[in-house]
Structure formats: structure tokens, C-alpha cells
Design a protein around this motif. Structure first.
Motif, mmCIF file in Angstrom:
data_model
loop_
_atom_site.group_PDB
_atom_site.id
_atom_site.type_symbol
_atom_site.label_atom_id
_atom_site.label_comp_id
_atom_site.label_asym_id
_atom_site.label_seq_id
_atom_site.Cartn_x
_atom_site.Cartn_y
_atom_site.Cartn_z
ATOM 1 N N HIS A 1 44.068 43.182 37.237
ATOM 2 C CA HIS A 1 43.592 42.088 38.092
ATOM 3 C C HIS A 1 42.159 41.694 37.735
ATOM 4 N N LYS A 2 41.307 42.689 37.494
ATOM 5 C CA LYS A 2 39.915 42.401 37.141
ATOM 6 C C LYS A 2 39.823 41.679 35.801
ATOM 7 N N ASP B 1 44.631 47.496 39.241
ATOM 8 C CA ASP B 1 43.312 46.981 39.586
ATOM 9 C C ASP B 1 42.580 46.509 38.329
ATOM 10 N N GLN C 1 42.183 39.805 34.347
ATOM 11 C CA GLN C 1 42.709 38.451 34.487
ATOM 12 C C GLN C 1 41.715 37.556 35.223
ATOM 13 N N ALA C 2 41.030 38.090 36.220
ATOM 14 C CA ALA C 2 40.023 37.313 36.947
ATOM 15 C C ALA C 2 38.870 36.937 36.022
#
Length: 121
Positions: free
Chosen positions: A70-71, A67, A73-74
Motif C-alpha cells: 500500500h505504501k 502495508d 503504491q501510494a
């Protein structure tokens, strides 16, 4: 995965989003070290899961280090896009269009092929 997330976080510009992700990375590092080798603990329901599980078997929560990755990379993608976006969030990549100037006063026909009336001078 935590090392990957840390490298992505370091590539971000200084700001409150980077500070939040760094703080989350530090807390996850401490919490994931408490789990036995080959396992990870869910932060939501405190259930112990095997390493190969991407999400918790009990509450279906995404693994904390995944998680975080993902955060991060976003946030990196958002930062990269912000350079080419307008104020309202739309992309601002209009091409410069050269328009030909047209003076139809000297012609006998209009744009629909009808005969023009002569103007009195």
C-alpha cells in the motif's frame, strides 16, 4: 505480495522515499522468513497468524507485506500526480480560454438594454 511490492518500488524514482521503502522491504523479507510456513508474525505484537488473515487477530495491525505494498503504491500515485500538480498541491490543468474582445463604443444601447449617452468629441 513482497514481490509485487518490490516491483512497484523499482518503478519509483531515486530518492529518499524509495530508499526508505527498499530498506523496509529488506527487513520484512528477513522477518517474514522467520515465521513457519502458512503463517506470518505480526511485527507489532509478535502474534502468529494464518496466511489468509489480512490483519493481526490480536492487535488488528495490517499485515506487514500488505502495508508495504500500500505504501509503495501510494508513493507511485503521488509521483504520477506530482507532474500535473501546482506548487500548492492543487491540480494545474486550466484550459486556455479564448476571450472575445468587445468594443461597445459604437452601439447605442449598453449591455442592459438602456440607451447610452452620447459622448462629446
Amino acid at each position: 505480495l513482497l514481490d509485487q511490492a518490490a516491483s512497484v518500488i523499482m518503478q519509483l524514482r531515486q530518492g529518499e522515499e524509495r530508499a526508505k521503502l527498499e530498506k523496509l522491504h529488506q527487513t520484512l523479507t528477513v522477518q517474514l522468513q522467520a515465521a513457519p510456513d502458512g503463517e506470518w508474525k505480526c511485527l507489532k505484537c509478535n502474534s502468529t497468524n494464518w496466511v489468509d488473515r489480512p490483519c493481526c487477530k490480536r492487535c488488528k495491525e495490517l499485515r506487514a507485506d500488505m502495508d508495504l505494498l500500500h505504501k509503495a503504491q501510494a508513493a507511485k500515485n503521488r509521483e504520477k500526480r506530482s507532474l500535473s500538480e501546482g506548487k500548492a498541491g492543487g491540480f494545474f490543468d486550466r484550459q486556455a480560454v479564448e476571450k472575445k474582445e468587445w468594443n461597445s463604443d459604437d452601439e447605442e444601447l449598453d449591455e442592459f438594454g438602456r440607451k447610452k449617452r452620447r459622448r462629446k468629441k
